[in-house]
Design a protein around this motif. Structure first.
Motif: not given
Length: 140
Positions: A93-98, A105-110
């Protein structure tokens, strides 16, 4: 493609115990119905706009994203028996979202990492409430 995805998971859910298969079957049947309805609606729209439509309505970006999602889903299915459902679901899920995050940017990745953790904890809690045990992997 989405319809095939739900059919595949429905077939896999038949291997589960009846109590454990109830929720996955419900999700798959709902997904199959919605996907079939979407195919019918798209077909009707395409038929109406056939004179203006190109021969192949998908562009290269859409095809690329579909291939990436199919590859991620295949890796996820392969990983479930090895590292367990919860770990593999959180990871993929994390891989797909990223991968599909338009702004990296940092805000969106967090935000995406927090969403992944929240989604995984929510799934775990929901399955636990239903008394369904997650498939455990060889490594866990």
């Amino acid at each position: 493609m989405v319809l095939a995805f739900f059919i595949l998971f429905y077939v896999y859910s038949l291997q589960l115990q009846p109590a454990a298969a109830l929720w996955p079957k419900f999700i798959c049947v709902t997904g199959m119905a919605l996907s079939a309805a979407n195919i019918v609606i798209s077909g009707v729209k395409w038929q109406k706009e056939r004179d203006q439509a190109t021969v192949f309505p998908l562009n290269s970006g859409q095809i690329k994203r579909g291939i990436i999602l199919a590859f991620i889903a295949a890796l996820w299915i392969f990983a479930i028996p090895r590292v367990g459902f919860l770990s593999s679901s959180m990871l993929f899920t994390g891989i797909t979202i990223l991968i599909f995050e338009p702004v990296k940017d940092k805000k969106h990745i967090v935000r995406d990492i927090i969403a992944t953790i929240f989604f995984s904890v929510f799934l775990f809690a929901m399955f636990s409430l239903l008394g369904i045990r997650f498939p455990r992997g060889i490594l866990i």
